[in-house]
Design an enzyme around this catalytic site. Sequence first.
Site, PDB file in Angstrom:
ATOM      1  N   HIS A  45     -48.360  41.494 -26.281  1.00 22.26           N
ATOM      2  CA  HIS A  45     -47.589  42.433 -25.954  1.00 22.26           C
ATOM      3  C   HIS A  45     -47.305  42.167 -24.383  1.00 22.26           C
ATOM      4  CE1 HIS A  45     -51.677  43.357 -24.361  1.00 22.26           C
ATOM      5  NE2 HIS A  45     -52.141  43.252 -25.647  1.00 22.26           N
ATOM      6  N   HIS A  48     -50.062  40.700 -22.160  1.00 24.28           N
ATOM      7  CA  HIS A  48     -50.259  39.168 -22.152  1.00 24.28           C
ATOM      8  C   HIS A  48     -48.968  38.890 -21.264  1.00 24.28           C
ATOM      9  CE1 HIS A  48     -52.048  39.926 -26.288  1.00 24.28           C
ATOM     10  NE2 HIS A  48     -52.856  39.255 -25.463  1.00 24.28           N
ATOM     11  N   VAL A 189     -52.545  46.163 -17.966  1.00 28.20           N
ATOM     12  CA  VAL A 189     -51.303  47.136 -17.850  1.00 28.20           C
ATOM     13  C   VAL A 189     -51.373  48.088 -18.881  1.00 28.20           C
ATOM     14  CG1 VAL A 189     -48.880  46.491 -18.555  1.00 28.20           C
ATOM     15  CG2 VAL A 189     -50.095  44.577 -17.560  1.00 28.20           C
TER      16      VAL A 189
END
Length: 296
Positions: A45, A48, A189
């Site tokens: 996602h 990464h 994130v």
Amino acid sequence: MLLCTGNYKLAMKVFEKIVDLQNELFLVRKEGKSVGLVPTMGALHEGHASLIRRSVKENDVTVVSVFLNPTQFNDKGDLERYPRNLKADCKLVEGCGAQYVFAPSVQEMYPEPDTRQFEFPPQSTVMEGAKRPGHFNGVCQVVSRLFYIVRPNRAYFGEKDWQQIAVVKRLVDYIGMGKTLKIVECPIVREDDGLAMSSRNSLLTKEERAIAPNIYRVLKESVEYAKSHTVEETHDKVVADINAVDGLEVEYFEIVDGNTLLDVKSWDDSDYVVGCITVYCGKTPIRLIDHIKYKA
Ligand code: PAF
């Protein structure tokens, strides 16, 4: 080499065999190029992607490993449920500009059972280490293998798995790579609503996905609360506020020293204080982890 996207032709290379990857990296190193490694378990996602982009920026070549490591799952059901999608992973990796995907089979990574035992107390024995016996041992088994195979100059890990970074740093020193391999910690994130990005988020139902952002909401609110309350009061409020949300249940919340990962009793105990949480979400339930920095 494996081309994994059907009619879509990949420009980067995908290796399943250790020897093929090593032959390629031998040539890369002969040209004096630096190698970045992004270890993953797939189901990639945007979290990464941020690690991969950073590695691409800081190294001549980037290897992204996609390997769902069975030895770090103490719960078989969790391993079976874990999302897998190598085709989509390859596209994401290529879109980020990396040159290589390493996607070995379990047999390739573990031709024989790995009987090595890694323990780095207190970092590996508290919190996730205590709740998921054997988890960090499995992480160290696979990460050390990846380091031996790829011999990277830098390896990239997301701060979402904050405790994992502390354990991997101990591992790198233990296996004698501390001077040649830099562990690069990359910021967590989040989705727009604050939920920490995780491969496990794709397993949440619509209802579960809607309540999950309460974890970070409560953590964030607790930073202000902590300014005028004790560690214990802050701890208890976070646990109570999250448990008050129907469908969420705190497994543990610990306010710890950011280096030793041992509990702090007072805000003055350390200059680096982090709150680490694990919450069960929904009926399955899906286990979500997050953290917040009170002092950094
Ligand atoms: O963080 C993960 O995804 C895994 O623990 C890792 C580091 C890829 C090892 O399997």
